[in-house]
Scaffold this motif. Structure first.
Motif: not given
Length: 419
Positions: A229-257
């Protein structure tokens, strides 16, 4: 099938049992789908048991509560959940796309052993602090996965902040699909009178609770359920210049279980390595498939047993939730890599997802043809990976695969991933 609360338990109270007859029997193939939602029906449910009838179908649920919530109210909510979220699903067993040839060999009571040596501490519901060897294992797995993403798939790495804007999750449709997992972040309103009243009440009553919420402003930020969701927010409203864009990240995620949390299997607060694919359909699917193959190669090389199968997301209270789950099964939009942690139990350590154009449309991310991009993501829970590893290989490093035996400085031998 039955389940019970975790060791953290729930507030004390006199237990009450309720038997709820279902509107119509739930096929045995959907019993797991039913079970994964029951605790979210009411916080008063302490444990439950599925009652089977003809053909092993579930025709009733025995609920045990710690309060005296009326049976009629519990029945109404449970039956509504079954009708909306379960019965409309396509009833078929999960399709297995890979199964290890190794005979499962797991060690009993691994979490207890970690706790006994001070390497794991239950800090609260769904909250576990970990030490060695779990920390090193998490880092080693993360390094291997990162190398696949960056070196082989050309991913760009980002480090995102913990909080994600509430608007980004709303834009993605997360709130209407998975309200049961949402965890909000808030703060006191910036006003001197608010601070004064809050501190006075806190001093008088010795706790925060409702005192804090009464003086908080709107929840502008959430704890992220995953990195993409961070990545989609980062690229919101943008046009990708190539057929494929790959992003990776490590971080904390939270889900009430709810009360599903147990040891390192279903934490409310966990660490994830995620890889997001954006671009043309073929490139996104190819990226997902390549990572799936490499992940299977990795677990086979490390002598880990398990399987990879078609899976679904836990849509809850969504009007079209059951149909979306059926589509995921039919179109194989989601795979899960599950590793053995006990003779009769596995844990999902990784998921491989194809979102079609859902997020491209929601976030107005476009490609070279100016149409919404296709997206997919791969995510690994690092605590789960480390936990499955020690469940199968034990805590004695001398019995681990050679590449996971550290030198005297605690570093792994070799580069980690074969090229």
């Amino acid at each position: 099938m039955s389940t019970r609360p975790s060791r953290n338990g729930r507030p004390g109270g006199r237990a009450t049992e309720h038997t709820v007859r279902l509107p119509r029997p739930v096929p045995s193939e959907l019993a797991t789908e039913l079970a994964r939602r029951i605790f979210f029906v009411s916080e008063d449910i302490a444990s439950f048991r599925l009652l089977r009838g003809q053909g092993d179908a579930v025709d009733a649920v025995l609920l045990r509560t710690g309060t005296a919530e009326p049976t009629a109210a519990l029945s109404r909510k449970l039956r509504r959940m079954v009708r909306m979220d379960v019965l409309g699903q396509l009833a078929r067993p999960p399709k297995v796309v890979w199964r290890s040839t190794r005979t499962p060999d797991t060690r009993p009571d691994i979490f207890e052993a970690l706790a006994d040596r001070g390497a794991a501490f239950e800090a609260g519901e769904g909250q576990v602090a970990v030490g060695e060897p779990v920390l090193t294992l998490m880092d080693r797995f993360d390094g291997m996965l990162r190398e696949i993403a960056v070196t082989e798939l050309g991913a760009t790495e980002f480090r995102y902040p913990t909080l994600v804007p509430t608007g980004a999750l709303q834009r993605s449709g997360y709130f209407s699909a998975f309200p049961q997992h949402v965890m909000l972040a808030t703060r006191l309103r910036g006003d001197l009178d608010v601070y004064r009243k809050f501190t006075e009440r806190d001093h008088d009553e010795g706790h925060v609770g409702e005192a804090m919420l009464a003086h908080c402003r709107n929840a502008d930020y959430c704890l992220p359920p995953t990195m993409c969701y961070h990545t989609f927010h980062q690229y919101a409203g943008k046009r990708l210049p190539s057929p494929s864009t790959v992003v990776t990240a490590r971080g904390k995620s939270f889900r009430y279980e709810g009360r599903y949390h147990t040891s390192l299997e279903r934490l409310w607060d966990f660490t994830i390595r995620e890889i997001v694919f954006m671009g043309e359909r073929e490139q996104v699917l190819d990226g997902r498939e390549r990572f799936l193959r490499r992940a299977i190669e990795l677990v086979e090389r490390l002598g880990l047993s398990g399987r990879c199968e078609v899976a679904t997301d836990p849509f809850f209270c969504a009007a079209d939730g059951a149909s979306r789950i059926s589509a995921q099964r039919l179109l194989e939009l989601k795979y899960e890599l599950r590793l053995d942690i006990a003779p009769d139990a596995t844990v999902a350590v990784g998921s491989f997802n194809f979102h079609e154009q859902h997020f491209g449309t929601a976030f107005d991310i476009t490609g070279r043809d100016r149409g919404p991009v296709w997206t997919g993501c791969v995510g690994f829970g690092l605590e789960r990976l480390a936990y499955a590893f020690v469940c199968q290989h034990g805590l004695d490093e001398s019995g681990w695969p050679e590449e996971f035996r550290g030198d005297e400085r605690g570093r792994p031998h070799g580069r980690g991933v074969d090229r």
